[in-house]
Design a protein around this motif. Structure first.
Motif, PDB file in Angstrom:
ATOM      1  N   HIS A 149       0.808  -1.216   0.000  1.00 51.43           N
ATOM      2  CA  HIS A 149       0.000   0.000   0.000  1.00 51.43           C
ATOM      3  C   HIS A 149       0.843   1.269   0.000  1.00 51.43           C
ATOM      4  N   GLY A 150       2.158   1.126  -0.092  1.00 56.34           N
ATOM      5  CA  GLY A 150       3.035   2.274  -0.189  1.00 56.34           C
ATOM      6  C   GLY A 150       3.359   2.906   1.146  1.00 56.34           C
ATOM      7  N   ASN A 151       4.160   3.979   1.078  1.00 55.27           N
ATOM      8  CA  ASN A 151       4.586   4.695   2.277  1.00 55.27           C
ATOM      9  C   ASN A 151       4.760   6.160   1.910  1.00 55.27           C
ATOM     10  N   VAL A 152       3.824   6.994   2.375  1.00 51.41           N
ATOM     11  CA  VAL A 152       3.850   8.418   2.045  1.00 51.41           C
ATOM     12  C   VAL A 152       5.124   9.073   2.562  1.00 51.41           C
ATOM     13  N   ALA A 153       5.582   8.667   3.743  1.00 46.00           N
ATOM     14  CA  ALA A 153       6.780   9.266   4.327  1.00 46.00           C
ATOM     15  C   ALA A 153       8.015   9.026   3.462  1.00 46.00           C
ATOM     16  N   PRO A 195       3.438  33.428  -0.702  1.00 51.62           N
ATOM     17  CA  PRO A 195       2.024  33.601  -1.074  1.00 51.62           C
ATOM     18  C   PRO A 195       1.649  32.782  -2.310  1.00 51.62           C
ATOM     19  N   ASN A 196       2.503  32.779  -3.311  1.00 53.92           N
ATOM     20  CA  ASN A 196       2.205  32.013  -4.526  1.00 53.92           C
ATOM     21  C   ASN A 196       2.254  30.510  -4.282  1.00 53.92           C
ATOM     22  N   VAL A 197       3.126  30.085  -3.387  1.00 54.86           N
ATOM     23  CA  VAL A 197       3.162  28.657  -3.031  1.00 54.86           C
ATOM     24  C   VAL A 197       1.810  28.236  -2.464  1.00 54.86           C
ATOM     25  N   LYS A 198       1.259  29.034  -1.581  1.00 52.92           N
ATOM     26  CA  LYS A 198      -0.023  28.699  -0.958  1.00 52.92           C
ATOM     27  C   LYS A 198      -1.145  28.734  -1.997  1.00 52.92           C
ATOM     28  N   HIS A 199      -1.128  29.733  -2.888  1.00 50.50           N
ATOM     29  CA  HIS A 199      -2.161  29.810  -3.925  1.00 50.50           C
ATOM     30  C   HIS A 199      -2.059  28.629  -4.891  1.00 50.50           C
ATOM     31  N   LEU A 200      -0.842  28.292  -5.277  1.00 51.14           N
ATOM     32  CA  LEU A 200      -0.650  27.180  -6.206  1.00 51.14           C
ATOM     33  C   LEU A 200      -1.093  25.862  -5.595  1.00 51.14           C
ATOM     34  N   ALA A 201      -0.895  25.708  -4.294  1.00 53.54           N
ATOM     35  CA  ALA A 201      -1.368  24.495  -3.617  1.00 53.54           C
ATOM     36  C   ALA A 201      -2.887  24.389  -3.730  1.00 53.54           C
ATOM     37  N   GLN A 202      -3.596  25.501  -3.637  1.00 48.30           N
ATOM     38  CA  GLN A 202      -5.046  25.493  -3.782  1.00 48.30           C
ATOM     39  C   GLN A 202      -5.446  25.115  -5.206  1.00 48.30           C
ATOM     40  N   TYR A 203      -4.677  25.586  -6.185  1.00 49.32           N
ATOM     41  CA  TYR A 203      -4.988  25.235  -7.578  1.00 49.32           C
ATOM     42  C   TYR A 203      -4.778  23.735  -7.812  1.00 49.32           C
ATOM     43  N   VAL A 204      -3.702  23.190  -7.252  1.00 54.05           N
ATOM     44  CA  VAL A 204      -3.447  21.751  -7.389  1.00 54.05           C
ATOM     45  C   VAL A 204      -4.582  20.947  -6.759  1.00 54.05           C
ATOM     46  N   LEU A 205      -5.065  21.403  -5.610  1.00 57.89           N
ATOM     47  CA  LEU A 205      -6.205  20.727  -4.985  1.00 57.89           C
ATOM     48  C   LEU A 205      -7.425  20.777  -5.898  1.00 57.89           C
ATOM     49  N   PRO A 244       3.619  12.760 -11.624  1.00 62.85           N
ATOM     50  CA  PRO A 244       2.324  12.171 -11.257  1.00 62.85           C
ATOM     51  C   PRO A 244       1.137  12.950 -11.809  1.00 62.85           C
ATOM     52  N   ASN A 245       0.040  12.224 -11.968  1.00 63.78           N
ATOM     53  CA  ASN A 245      -1.247  12.796 -12.354  1.00 63.78           C
ATOM     54  C   ASN A 245      -1.798  13.554 -11.148  1.00 63.78           C
ATOM     55  N   LEU A 246      -2.115  14.837 -11.345  1.00 60.48           N
ATOM     56  CA  LEU A 246      -2.611  15.665 -10.241  1.00 60.48           C
ATOM     57  C   LEU A 246      -4.128  15.768 -10.226  1.00 60.48           C
ATOM     58  N   THR A 247      -4.785  15.050 -11.148  1.00 57.97           N
ATOM     59  CA  THR A 247      -6.242  15.178 -11.250  1.00 57.97           C
ATOM     60  C   THR A 247      -6.988  14.046 -10.557  1.00 57.97           C
ATOM     61  N   ASP A 248      -6.254  13.112  -9.952  1.00 56.68           N
ATOM     62  CA  ASP A 248      -6.914  12.026  -9.218  1.00 56.68           C
ATOM     63  C   ASP A 248      -6.616  12.189  -7.726  1.00 56.68           C
ATOM     64  N   PRO A 249      -7.304  11.427  -6.875  1.00 55.33           N
ATOM     65  CA  PRO A 249      -7.122  11.607  -5.427  1.00 55.33           C
ATOM     66  C   PRO A 249      -5.944  10.816  -4.854  1.00 55.33           C
ATOM     67  N   ILE A 250      -5.023  10.399  -5.704  1.00 57.44           N
ATOM     68  CA  ILE A 250      -3.883   9.588  -5.264  1.00 57.44           C
ATOM     69  C   ILE A 250      -2.661  10.492  -5.142  1.00 57.44           C
ATOM     70  N   TRP A 251      -2.055  10.477  -3.948  1.00 55.46           N
ATOM     71  CA  TRP A 251      -0.938  11.378  -3.666  1.00 55.46           C
ATOM     72  C   TRP A 251       0.280  10.598  -3.194  1.00 55.46           C
ATOM     73  N   LEU A 252       1.406  10.836  -3.839  1.00 55.52           N
ATOM     74  CA  LEU A 252       2.629  10.118  -3.508  1.00 55.52           C
ATOM     75  C   LEU A 252       3.214  10.570  -2.180  1.00 55.52           C
ATOM     76  N   HIS A 253       3.146  11.847  -1.887  1.00 59.88           N
ATOM     77  CA  HIS A 253       3.727  12.410  -0.666  1.00 59.88           C
ATOM     78  C   HIS A 253       2.666  13.040   0.240  1.00 59.88           C
ATOM     79  N   GLY A 254       1.424  12.645   0.091  1.00 58.07           N
ATOM     80  CA  GLY A 254       0.358  13.168   0.932  1.00 58.07           C
ATOM     81  C   GLY A 254      -0.435  14.251   0.209  1.00 58.07           C
ATOM     82  N   GLY A 255      -1.751  14.275   0.446  1.00 57.79           N
ATOM     83  CA  GLY A 255      -2.623  15.190  -0.268  1.00 57.79           C
ATOM     84  C   GLY A 255      -3.242  16.279   0.578  1.00 57.79           C
ATOM     85  N   THR A 256      -2.741  16.518   1.771  1.00 58.68           N
ATOM     86  CA  THR A 256      -3.258  17.627   2.570  1.00 58.68           C
ATOM     87  C   THR A 256      -2.678  18.939   2.040  1.00 58.68           C
ATOM     88  N   VAL A 257      -3.292  20.047   2.455  1.00 57.13           N
ATOM     89  CA  VAL A 257      -2.781  21.357   2.034  1.00 57.13           C
ATOM     90  C   VAL A 257      -1.321  21.508   2.447  1.00 57.13           C
TER      91      VAL A 257
END
Length: 304
Positions: A149-153, A195-205, A244-257
């Motif tokens: 099942h992988g390891n996000v860490a 500021p742009n890092v935080k905005h870009l994270a919202q766009y990726v979400l 990685p594909n950013l349009t699915d709910p699968i995250w290699l290093h975690g999908g939180t903000v």
């Protein structure tokens, strides 16, 4: 073993066997003082229980003598008496080599059959899956987990979801195992600013339909042009690059903000080691079929 240690071991063997053998010969002949009633004089429970003195039973004497003979025979035939190699010249390395050769002989026919199938078809062969599972547990489970099942860490991907960074065909998986993979996500924090890092994270979400700040995502949409070079203009990823594909709910290093902001700000580096120096070509094919099977558990049996 050095000569000094050899002499020490020989001394201990002779001392211990000598003392026990002397006691074995002397004990049956030892004279134990006894009372007229044949007891030693030791009593318990106010004289109800008395310690009797009897000769050792013959079976015990014969059995003990046989054990001494077996012990002396062992020291003659096998290593154990200092540097003495034993009359049979037995070694643990030699025994292992013989067992490995016997096991390899049993596997030859099985591996020959495995070579007849492509990896995708081999993924349905129960014998290949059983062997692949053991190879996976010995070599891959430390990063990907025993259930894969992988390891996000660690940035080790989940191998059971059919979402692939470098392609999910049998050939792609075999290439990953054989030659390894190296993925690099550059750090954009210094050039973009916080500021742009935080905005870009919202766009990726927003790309994956996750809850997000719509205004911040809209403001960051033009910034994604920098990311599109690897992830594509729509964020669907690029398997040739391992993006990685950013349009699915699968995250290699975690999908939180916080996880996404950390990835954008500081970048990520991941490495899948090459296993061609540790595993044989046949073993890597079997392992690739097992990994393919993890994402396609309902595949048919290739051996039917």
């Amino acid at each position: 073993m050095s000569a000094g240690w050899s002499m020490w071991v020989m001394f201990l063997v002779v001392l211990n066997l000598g003392i026990t053998f002397f006691l074995f010969l002397w004990a049956p002949r030892a004279k134990i003082p006894t009372q007229p009633d044949g007891t030693s004089g030791h009593v318990w429970a106010h004289g109800v229980l008395r310690e009797g003195v009897r000769r050792l039973p013959l079976w015990w004497v014969v059995f003990s003598a046989a054990m001494f003979v077996a012990g002396f025979t062992y020291l003659v035939l096998y290593p154990g008496f200092g540097n003495h190699k034993g009359a049979l010249h037995w070694t643990a390395h030699g025994e292992l080599a013989k067992d490995v050769a016997a096991n390899d002989g049993k596997l030859d026919d099985l591996l020959a059959r495995f070579r007849e199938y492509p990896i995708e078809q081999l993924a349905g062969d129960p014998a290949a899956i059983q062997m692949g599972h053991r190879l996976f547990m010995d070599n891959c489970a430390a990063c990907h987990g025993p259930a894969a099942h992988g390891n996000v860490a660690l940035g080790a991907p989940n191998l059971t979801d059919d979402d692939w960074l470098y392609g999910g065909s049998g050939k792609d998986i075999l290439t990953s195992i054989e030659h390894g993979r190296a993925g690099v996500m550059p750090a954009w924090g210094p050039s973009l600013g916080e500021p742009n890092v935080k905005h870009l994270a919202q766009y990726v979400l927003s790309l994956s339909g996750a809850p997000h700040d719509a205004a911040a995502a809209a403001a960051a949409k033009p910034l994604f042009a920098t990311c599109a070079a690897c992830h594509g203009p729509e964020g669907k990823g690029n398997q040739a690059l391992g993006a990685p594909n950013l349009t699915d709910p699968i995250w290699l290093h975690g999908g939180t903000v916080a996880d996404i902001e950390t990835t954008i700000r500081g970048g990520r580096q991941g490495a899948m080691p090459a296993w061609d120096k540790r595993l044989s070509a046949d073993q890597m094919r079997v392992l690739a079929s097992y990994v393919y099977h993890l994402a396609h558990p309902d595949i048919g049996d290739a051996g039917r």
